[in-house]
Design an enzyme around this catalytic site. Sequence first.
Site, short mmCIF file in Angstrom:
data_model
loop_
_atom_site.label_atom_id
_atom_site.label_comp_id
_atom_site.label_asym_id
_atom_site.label_seq_id
_atom_site.Cartn_x
_atom_site.Cartn_y
_atom_site.Cartn_z
N LYS A 286 38.88 28.86 41.99
CA LYS A 286 39.24 29.90 41.01
C LYS A 286 39.24 29.32 39.59
CE LYS A 286 39.72 33.47 43.62
NZ LYS A 286 38.77 34.58 43.50
N SER B 250 43.67 34.06 39.95
CA SER B 250 44.91 33.96 40.72
C SER B 250 45.94 33.13 39.96
CB SER B 250 44.58 33.25 42.04
OG SER B 250 45.75 32.84 42.67
N ALA B 251 47.20 33.43 40.21
CA ALA B 251 48.29 32.63 39.62
C ALA B 251 48.21 31.18 40.09
CB ALA B 251 49.62 33.23 40.02
N THR B 252 47.46 30.95 41.13
CA THR B 252 47.33 29.58 41.65
C THR B 252 46.73 28.64 40.60
OG1 THR B 252 46.65 28.36 43.62
CG2 THR B 252 45.03 29.84 42.70
N LYS C 10 39.43 33.52 50.61
CA LYS C 10 40.76 33.39 50.00
C LYS C 10 41.82 32.67 50.86
CE LYS C 10 42.58 37.72 51.69
NZ LYS C 10 43.45 38.86 51.48
N ASN D 295 29.40 41.29 52.10
CA ASN D 295 28.73 40.79 53.31
C ASN D 295 29.61 40.99 54.56
OD1 ASN D 295 30.66 38.86 53.00
ND2 ASN D 295 29.26 37.11 52.78
N TYR E 229 46.08 37.35 39.34
CA TYR E 229 46.98 38.14 40.19
C TYR E 229 48.12 37.24 40.65
CZ TYR E 229 42.53 40.65 41.26
OH TYR E 229 41.33 41.30 41.23
N TYR F 83 40.62 26.23 47.46
CA TYR F 83 40.57 27.65 47.06
C TYR F 83 41.02 27.80 45.60
CZ TYR F 83 42.27 32.34 46.24
OH TYR F 83 42.52 33.57 45.66
P1 NAD Z 1 39.47 40.14 50.95
O1 NAD Z 1 39.04 38.98 51.78
O2 NAD Z 1 40.10 41.29 51.63
O3 NAD Z 1 38.25 40.68 50.09
C1 NAD Z 1 37.19 39.86 49.66
C2 NAD Z 1 35.90 40.58 50.05
O4 NAD Z 1 34.78 39.80 49.62
C3 NAD Z 1 35.76 40.79 51.55
O5 NAD Z 1 35.42 42.14 51.78
C4 NAD Z 1 34.62 39.85 51.96
O6 NAD Z 1 33.89 40.36 53.05
C5 NAD Z 1 33.82 39.79 50.67
N1 NAD Z 1 33.02 38.58 50.46
C6 NAD Z 1 33.44 37.30 50.54
N2 NAD Z 1 32.42 36.46 50.24
C7 NAD Z 1 31.35 37.24 49.96
C8 NAD Z 1 30.01 36.96 49.57
N3 NAD Z 1 29.58 35.71 49.43
N4 NAD Z 1 29.19 37.99 49.33
C9 NAD Z 1 29.61 39.28 49.48
N5 NAD Z 1 30.86 39.59 49.85
C10 NAD Z 1 31.73 38.58 50.09
O7 NAD Z 1 40.45 39.59 49.80
P2 NAD Z 1 41.33 40.36 48.74
O8 NAD Z 1 42.75 40.07 49.03
O9 NAD Z 1 40.88 41.76 48.61
O10 NAD Z 1 40.95 39.53 47.44
C11 NAD Z 1 39.97 39.95 46.52
C12 NAD Z 1 39.82 38.89 45.46
O11 NAD Z 1 41.07 38.64 44.82
C13 NAD Z 1 39.37 37.53 46.02
O12 NAD Z 1 38.46 36.94 45.11
C14 NAD Z 1 40.66 36.74 46.07
O13 NAD Z 1 40.43 35.35 45.96
C15 NAD Z 1 41.40 37.27 44.86
N6 NAD Z 1 42.85 37.11 44.94
C16 NAD Z 1 43.50 37.62 46.04
C17 NAD Z 1 44.88 37.42 46.16
C18 NAD Z 1 45.62 37.93 47.36
O14 NAD Z 1 46.71 37.43 47.64
N7 NAD Z 1 45.11 38.91 48.09
C19 NAD Z 1 45.59 36.73 45.15
C20 NAD Z 1 44.89 36.25 44.05
C21 NAD Z 1 43.51 36.45 43.95
N1 UFG Z 2 55.88 32.15 53.62
C1 UFG Z 2 56.67 31.89 54.72
N2 UFG Z 2 56.14 32.14 55.96
C2 UFG Z 2 54.88 32.61 56.15
C3 UFG Z 2 54.07 32.86 55.01
C4 UFG Z 2 54.60 32.61 53.76
O1 UFG Z 2 57.80 31.47 54.59
O2 UFG Z 2 54.48 32.79 57.31
C5 UFG Z 2 56.44 31.92 52.28
C6 UFG Z 2 55.69 30.88 51.48
O3 UFG Z 2 56.18 29.59 51.74
C7 UFG Z 2 55.96 31.37 50.05
C8 UFG Z 2 56.03 32.89 50.18
O4 UFG Z 2 56.31 33.13 51.56
O5 UFG Z 2 57.20 30.91 49.61
C9 UFG Z 2 54.72 33.59 49.81
O6 UFG Z 2 53.65 33.01 50.56
P1 UFG Z 2 52.22 33.70 50.65
O7 UFG Z 2 51.38 32.86 51.56
O8 UFG Z 2 52.35 35.15 50.97
O9 UFG Z 2 51.68 33.63 49.16
P2 UFG Z 2 51.43 32.37 48.20
O10 UFG Z 2 52.30 32.57 47.00
O11 UFG Z 2 51.55 31.10 48.91
O12 UFG Z 2 49.91 32.55 47.84
C10 UFG Z 2 49.33 33.82 47.50
C11 UFG Z 2 47.87 33.81 47.93
C12 UFG Z 2 47.09 32.81 47.12
C13 UFG Z 2 47.28 33.09 45.66
C14 UFG Z 2 48.75 33.10 45.31
C15 UFG Z 2 48.97 33.49 43.87
O13 UFG Z 2 47.76 33.46 49.31
O14 UFG Z 2 45.74 32.98 47.43
O15 UFG Z 2 49.43 34.06 46.13
O16 UFG Z 2 48.26 34.62 43.57
F1 UFG Z 2 46.67 32.11 44.96
#
Ligand code: NAD
Ligand code: UFG
Length: 337
Positions: free
Chosen positions: A153, A124-126, A84, A32, A177, A149
């Site tokens: 998950k 996610s590792a979260t 996310k 979307n 992830y 969030y």
């Molecule tokens: P992103 O926001 O770049 O991609 C998500 C995509 O989903 C976007 O293109 C958005 O427009 C689309 N979207 C959201 N809600 C929607 C809906 N209701 N219908 C259709 N499309 C929709 O994020 P990303 O980093 O590419 O992450 C992809 C997936 O991996 C997510 O589910 C995220 O939670 C998960 N994930 C990401 C991270 C990270 O750090 N990037 C870590 C762990 C898990």
């Molecule tokens: N950090 C800073 N300054 C910033 C941003 C982050 O010091 O401006 C630090 C955070 O405190 C942390 C590390 O950098 O120690 C990584 O932070 P991120 O925000 O990049 O990543 P997180 O590990 O907090 O979380 C990410 C995604 C979550 C996901 C998680 C595990 O944002 O969605 O990884 O996959 F759930």
Amino acid sequence: MSILVTGGAGYIGSHMVCSLLEQGRDVVVLDNLVNASYAALERVQALTGRCAIFIKGDVRDRSTLEHIFDSHSVNEVLHFAGLKAVGESIEQPLRYYDNNVGGTLSLCKAMATAGVRRLVFSSSATVYGHVERMPIKETMPTGRPTNPYGRSKLMVEEVLRDLCRTDPRWSVALLRYFNPVGAHESGRIGEDPSGIPNNLVPFISQVAIGKCGALPIFGNDYPTRDGTGVRDYIHVLDLVEGHLAAMETIARRSGVSIWNLGTGQGYSVLEMIRMFEKVAGRPVPYTIQRRRDGDIAECWSDPSLAERELGWKARRGLEEMLVDTWRWQTANPRGYG
Ligand code: NAD
Ligand code: UFG
């Protein structure tokens, strides 16, 4: 047969679509564009010389999904669509549960109706919450994520487990992830956060290019080797390869399979800054701030289950992750613009 990629215009999804098209697979993208730009898919087309079918629509919309399953012969789904941003999820919990949990329910119902029962979910590792002992194995109990969030998950994981328990024809991969970073080696696609970045690597990168003033380091008093938070950063292209391996494996299995996708190696915030300075050849100024609510001291994976069962291992090191991030940043200072 086609693969449906929800969220395929997003950061990870666009790299996945690029790889699938390169392999000659037929791809339908449903997005979307709430957090993405169509330009990402145009660039994927330019890179691969092939085109995914793009449907602008919401994964919560059953009629859109039914239309997709009726008009394309989809046999598997990669489900990236989701919101996310951790901070935003605390302010707007209902929006997050509706989108992330509601979206997955709607997708699974449409899949069941269409007889498509193979699904890869972006977890996610979260979901592990606060873990005392590193590295994190898949067998460790899931914890209590500290924000909506993370809870969304975990809820989706539970829904998918229940689904597989009641109907053994389903085959589902929950891919947990760790911290995806980096960009395609061409510098044409990458992560394009809107506004001030929430995550470390996009923030460092925007400081290095002069878009942000100084990096706030969220705490230097953690019980880690230098006091700053430690995470397991993984190249987005390694993550994509992990998905390809998981898709192959779940085609031969049923039920739920869970794999960590990480490198098994943790780096601190200060180590990340130092490596980025080396790669970019310029300083990354920072300030020390108080800890960010909900953050944990350290988090890194034991990726050995994926290596054993999928024959997959992350191949790219930290320097390559940051070189590719910097190439993307310098070639696209305004992202997709
Ligand atoms: P992103 O926001 O770049 O991609 C998500 C995509 O989903 C976007 O293109 C958005 O427009 C689309 N979207 C959201 N809600 C929607 C809906 N209701 N219908 C259709 N499309 C929709 O994020 P990303 O980093 O590419 O992450 C992809 C997936 O991996 C997510 O589910 C995220 O939670 C998960 N994930 C990401 C991270 C990270 O750090 N990037 C870590 C762990 C898990
Ligand atoms: N950090 C800073 N300054 C910033 C941003 C982050 O010091 O401006 C630090 C955070 O405190 C942390 C590390 O950098 O120690 C990584 O932070 P991120 O925000 O990049 O990543 P997180 O590990 O907090 O979380 C990410 C995604 C979550 C996901 C998680 C595990 O944002 O969605 O990884 O996959 F759930």
